[in-house]
Design a protein around this motif. Structure first.
Motif, PDB file in Angstrom:
ATOM      1  N   GLU A   1       3.546   0.589   3.042  1.00 17.18           N
ATOM      2  CA  GLU A   1       3.613  -0.519   3.992  1.00 17.18           C
ATOM      3  C   GLU A   1       3.071  -1.762   3.319  1.00 17.18           C
ATOM      4  OE1 GLU A   1       1.365   0.923   7.317  1.00 17.18           O
ATOM      5  OE2 GLU A   1      -0.555   0.668   6.300  1.00 17.18           O
ATOM      6  N   ARG A   2       3.532  -2.893   3.787  1.00 16.16           N
ATOM      7  CA  ARG A   2       3.103  -4.173   3.233  1.00 16.16           C
ATOM      8  C   ARG A   2       2.097  -4.821   4.178  1.00 16.16           C
ATOM      9  NH1 ARG A   2       4.116  -6.814  -0.920  1.00 16.16           N
ATOM     10  NH2 ARG A   2       5.876  -5.558  -1.550  1.00 16.16           N
ATOM     11  N   HIS A   3       1.059  -5.409   3.589  1.00 18.61           N
ATOM     12  CA  HIS A   3       0.058  -6.166   4.347  1.00 18.61           C
ATOM     13  C   HIS A   3       0.028  -7.577   3.766  1.00 18.61           C
ATOM     14  CE1 HIS A   3      -1.738  -2.895   6.695  1.00 18.61           C
ATOM     15  NE2 HIS A   3      -1.328  -2.151   5.687  1.00 18.61           N
ATOM     16  N   ASP A   4       0.273  -8.552   4.619  1.00 12.02           N
ATOM     17  CA  ASP A   4       0.265  -9.948   4.189  1.00 12.02           C
ATOM     18  C   ASP A   4      -1.158 -10.493   4.302  1.00 12.02           C
ATOM     19  OD1 ASP A   4       3.016 -10.080   3.630  1.00 12.02           O
ATOM     20  OD2 ASP A   4       3.460 -10.330   5.751  1.00 12.02           O
ATOM     21  N   LEU A   5      -1.889 -10.362   3.221  1.00  8.94           N
ATOM     22  CA  LEU A   5      -3.274 -10.816   3.148  1.00  8.94           C
ATOM     23  C   LEU A   5      -3.386 -11.829   2.016  1.00  8.94           C
ATOM     24  CD1 LEU A   5      -4.974  -7.323   3.501  1.00  8.94           C
ATOM     25  CD2 LEU A   5      -4.720  -9.058   5.282  1.00  8.94           C
ATOM     26  N   PRO A   6      -4.305 -12.765   2.126  1.00 11.63           N
ATOM     27  CA  PRO A   6      -4.414 -13.801   1.088  1.00 11.63           C
ATOM     28  C   PRO A   6      -4.961 -13.264  -0.231  1.00 11.63           C
ATOM     29  CG  PRO A   6      -6.135 -14.074   2.748  1.00 11.63           C
ATOM     30  CD  PRO A   6      -5.239 -12.961   3.222  1.00 11.63           C
TER      31      PRO A   6
ATOM     32  N   ALA B   1      -9.692  -2.346   5.796  1.00 13.94           N
ATOM     33  CA  ALA B   1      -9.865  -2.723   7.205  1.00 13.94           C
ATOM     34  C   ALA B   1      -8.520  -3.048   7.844  1.00 13.94           C
ATOM     35  CB  ALA B   1     -10.821  -3.903   7.321  1.00 13.94           C
ATOM     36  N   ALA B   2      -7.652  -3.749   7.119  1.00 20.00           N
ATOM     37  CA  ALA B   2      -6.323  -4.077   7.646  1.00 20.00           C
ATOM     38  C   ALA B   2      -5.489  -2.817   7.844  1.00 20.00           C
ATOM     39  CB  ALA B   2      -5.614  -5.049   6.704  1.00 20.00           C
ATOM     40  N   VAL B   3      -5.572  -1.893   6.901  1.00 18.79           N
ATOM     41  CA  VAL B   3      -4.836  -0.628   6.998  1.00 18.79           C
ATOM     42  C   VAL B   3      -5.294   0.147   8.232  1.00 18.79           C
ATOM     43  CG1 VAL B   3      -4.699   1.670   5.927  1.00 18.79           C
ATOM     44  CG2 VAL B   3      -4.260  -0.372   4.549  1.00 18.79           C
ATOM     45  N   LEU B   4      -6.598   0.205   8.449  1.00 16.07           N
ATOM     46  CA  LEU B   4      -7.130   0.985   9.562  1.00 16.07           C
ATOM     47  C   LEU B   4      -6.899   0.297  10.911  1.00 16.07           C
ATOM     48  CD1 LEU B   4     -10.389   2.363   7.956  1.00 16.07           C
ATOM     49  CD2 LEU B   4      -8.179   3.512   8.231  1.00 16.07           C
ATOM     50  N   ALA B   5      -6.598  -0.996  10.907  1.00 11.27           N
ATOM     51  CA  ALA B   5      -6.344  -1.728  12.149  1.00 11.27           C
ATOM     52  C   ALA B   5      -4.926  -1.506  12.678  1.00 11.27           C
ATOM     53  CB  ALA B   5      -6.588  -3.216  11.935  1.00 11.27           C
TER      54      ALA B   5
ATOM     55  N   VAL C   1       0.867  -1.178   0.000  1.00  7.85           N
ATOM     56  CA  VAL C   1       0.000   0.000   0.000  1.00  7.85           C
ATOM     57  C   VAL C   1       0.900   1.223   0.000  1.00  7.85           C
ATOM     58  CG1 VAL C   1      -1.806   1.263   1.217  1.00  7.85           C
ATOM     59  CG2 VAL C   1      -1.786  -1.234   1.272  1.00  7.85           C
ATOM     60  N   ARG C   2       0.676   2.110  -0.966  1.00  7.96           N
ATOM     61  CA  ARG C   2       1.445   3.353  -1.037  1.00  7.96           C
ATOM     62  C   ARG C   2       0.500   4.512  -0.770  1.00  7.96           C
ATOM     63  NH1 ARG C   2       4.655   2.786  -6.660  1.00  7.96           N
ATOM     64  NH2 ARG C   2       2.528   3.118  -7.386  1.00  7.96           N
ATOM     65  N   TYR C   3       0.953   5.439   0.074  1.00  4.36           N
ATOM     66  CA  TYR C   3       0.139   6.578   0.471  1.00  4.36           C
ATOM     67  C   TYR C   3       0.668   7.851  -0.181  1.00  4.36           C
ATOM     68  CZ  TYR C   3      -1.265   3.351   4.138  1.00  4.36           C
ATOM     69  OH  TYR C   3      -1.737   2.261   4.816  1.00  4.36           O
ATOM     70  N   PHE C   4      -0.233   8.724  -0.562  1.00  2.49           N
ATOM     71  CA  PHE C   4       0.142   9.976  -1.190  1.00  2.49           C
ATOM     72  C   PHE C   4      -0.491  11.149  -0.446  1.00  2.49           C
ATOM     73  CE2 PHE C   4       0.760   6.711  -4.262  1.00  2.49           C
ATOM     74  CZ  PHE C   4       1.926   7.072  -4.910  1.00  2.49           C
ATOM     75  N   ALA C   5       0.207  12.283  -0.466  1.00  2.00           N
ATOM     76  CA  ALA C   5      -0.280  13.558   0.087  1.00  2.00           C
ATOM     77  C   ALA C   5      -0.767  13.401   1.527  1.00  2.00           C
ATOM     78  CB  ALA C   5      -1.331  14.158  -0.830  1.00  2.00           C
ATOM     79  N   ALA C   6      -1.993  13.832   1.820  1.00  3.60           N
ATOM     80  CA  ALA C   6      -2.513  13.810   3.194  1.00  3.60           C
ATOM     81  C   ALA C   6      -2.600  12.392   3.746  1.00  3.60           C
ATOM     82  CB  ALA C   6      -3.890  14.474   3.242  1.00  3.60           C
ATOM     83  N   ALA C   7      -2.815  11.406   2.887  1.00  2.00           N
ATOM     84  CA  ALA C   7      -2.852  10.012   3.354  1.00  2.00           C
ATOM     85  C   ALA C   7      -1.484   9.608   3.897  1.00  2.00           C
ATOM     86  CB  ALA C   7      -3.287   9.082   2.234  1.00  2.00           C
TER      87      ALA C   7
END
Length: 88
Positions: free
Chosen positions: A18-23, A33-37, A3-9
């Protein structure tokens, strides 16, 4: 998934990416949901919380716009979070 974030994000997330290891097959909503957790440091003064920014953001999957939040993602996908930009 990367996941790459830009500007205000980026400011609200406190990281550029950041990397999220999801299936494989996880939906965009599942990724959100994973990002917000993730526990994050407090946003800089004047920056809305990440949840509020994501609510108004557009998303790209591998550089292609994703409008269907139920769309299945692949484990190797790159998802960009693009908050509204001023000036178009």
């Amino acid at each position: 998934m990367l996941v790459r974030y830009f500007a205000a994000a980026r400011a609200a997330a406190g990281v550029e990416e950041e990397r999220h290891d999801l299936p494989d097959g996880t939906s965009l909503d599942g990724l959100i949901a994973a990002v917000l957790a993730v526990e994050r440091p407090e946003s800089p003064a004047g920056t809305p919380p990440l949840a509020r920014i994501i609510q108004r953001s557009s998303f790209l999957r591998n550089e292609i716009a994703v409008r269907d939040h139920s769309a299945a993602l692949g484990a190797d996908d790159v998802v960009d979070v693009l908050p509204p930009f001023a000036g178009g």
